[in-house]
Motif scaffolding. Structure first.
Motif, PDB file in Angstrom:
ATOM      1  N   THR A 145       0.788  -1.028   0.136  1.00 49.68           N
ATOM      2  CA  THR A 145      -0.006   0.026   0.114  1.00 49.68           C
ATOM      3  C   THR A 145       0.872   1.202   0.038  1.00 49.68           C
ATOM      4  O   THR A 145       0.481   2.217  -0.779  1.00 49.68           O
ATOM      5  N   GLY A 171       0.572   4.021  -3.202  1.00 41.84           N
ATOM      6  CA  GLY A 171       0.371   5.157  -2.859  1.00 41.84           C
ATOM      7  C   GLY A 171       1.365   6.055  -3.290  1.00 41.84           C
ATOM      8  O   GLY A 171       1.192   7.128  -3.991  1.00 41.84           O
ATOM      9  N   GLN A 172       2.765   5.896  -3.316  1.00 44.24           N
ATOM     10  CA  GLN A 172       3.865   6.856  -3.773  1.00 44.24           C
ATOM     11  C   GLN A 172       3.681   6.510  -5.398  1.00 44.24           C
ATOM     12  O   GLN A 172       3.779   7.702  -5.909  1.00 44.24           O
ATOM     13  N   THR A 208       1.054   6.225  -7.365  1.00 41.63           N
ATOM     14  CA  THR A 208      -0.064   6.923  -7.960  1.00 41.63           C
ATOM     15  C   THR A 208       0.117   8.630  -7.502  1.00 41.63           C
ATOM     16  O   THR A 208      -0.238   9.423  -8.535  1.00 41.63           O
ATOM     17  N   TYR A 209       0.923   8.849  -6.574  1.00 46.51           N
ATOM     18  CA  TYR A 209       1.091  10.169  -6.223  1.00 46.51           C
ATOM     19  C   TYR A 209       2.181  10.670  -7.411  1.00 46.51           C
ATOM     20  O   TYR A 209       1.931  11.766  -8.174  1.00 46.51           O
ATOM     21  N   HIS A 210       3.400   9.846  -7.653  1.00 41.53           N
ATOM     22  CA  HIS A 210       4.055  10.475  -8.817  1.00 41.53           C
ATOM     23  C   HIS A 210       3.304  10.379 -10.245  1.00 41.53           C
ATOM     24  O   HIS A 210       3.700  11.270 -11.265  1.00 41.53           O
ATOM     25  N   ASN A 232       0.230  10.958 -10.754  1.00 37.57           N
ATOM     26  CA  ASN A 232      -0.578  12.120 -10.815  1.00 37.57           C
ATOM     27  C   ASN A 232       0.077  13.419 -10.937  1.00 37.57           C
ATOM     28  O   ASN A 232      -0.137  14.495 -11.515  1.00 37.57           O
ATOM     29  N   LEU A 233       1.313  13.553 -10.254  1.00 37.27           N
ATOM     30  CA  LEU A 233       2.308  14.552 -10.678  1.00 37.27           C
ATOM     31  C   LEU A 233       2.670  14.937 -12.281  1.00 37.27           C
ATOM     32  O   LEU A 233       2.571  16.025 -12.622  1.00 37.27           O
ATOM     33  N   LYS A 234       2.720  13.686 -12.630  1.00 40.99           N
ATOM     34  CA  LYS A 234       3.315  13.793 -14.175  1.00 40.99           C
ATOM     35  C   LYS A 234       2.109  14.352 -15.072  1.00 40.99           C
ATOM     36  O   LYS A 234       2.227  14.771 -16.009  1.00 40.99           O
TER      37      LYS A 234
END
Length: 173
Positions: free
Chosen positions: A158, A162-163, A165-167, A169-171
């Motif tokens: 998890t 989570g990391q 999906t964060y990365h 989304n940043l792109k």
């Protein structure tokens, strides 16, 4: 999404499957070598094993992401701690890593590991059970079943997802 798991261990496979939509994901588990000692004996070695499994899974499985999960031990001033690390590899990015639960191993177990034995067989002998590593794990034995190996690796996965999906989304921005 095609997710390649760098292990055939049922606890690790279940943990990864717990963290993704079953309808939107395809899973493949491969026996990927960790490239480290059978009993990793430091955080650094355990991390390296997880990264090697994740990168190897991504490459051999030709998927969207590769996940490597690795258990090890870390010597401290307080005694020998169980540790676990995970890595997520995806094309075009450095592997992501995350660490999970830690707890002190009893000296009876720790001394055998320091002497060169591997945790899995030691736990089978200690618990008088077979395949502890593919079931509840040392964490299940030493937490009286309150946390098992699937739980431990699900938490770790998890953190990785989570990391990721964060990365991702940043792109997009």
């Amino acid at each position: 999404m095609k997710i390649i798991i760098g292990s055939k261990n049922p606890a690790k496979i279940t943990a990864v499957q717990n963290c993704f939509s079953q309808e939107e994901s395809e899973f493949l588990s491969l026996d990927i070598p960790s490239g480290v000692n059978d009993q990793p004996f430091s955080d650094e070695e355990t991390i390296r094993g997880a990264i090697n499994r994740a990168a190897g899974a991504l490459k051999q499985g030709n998927g969207d992401i590769g996940i490597g999960l690795e258990g090890g031990v870390q010597e401290t001033n307080h005694g020998l701690l169980l540790c676990n690390w995970g890595a997520l590899a995806a094309p075009g990015m450095e592997p992501l890593i995350a660490g999970g639960a830690r707890f002190l191993l009893p000296e009876e177990v720790a001394s055998r590991l320091r002497a060169g034995e591997e945790l899995g067989p030691v736990m089978d002998d200690y618990a008088k059970k077979k395949n502890v590593r593919k079931q509840e794990g040392a964490v299940g034995i030493f937490t009286n079943g309150m946390v098992n190996r699937v739980d431990m690796f699900t938490h770790l996965t998890t953190l990785l997802v989570g990391q990721f999906t964060y990365h991702v989304n940043l792109k997009e921005f």
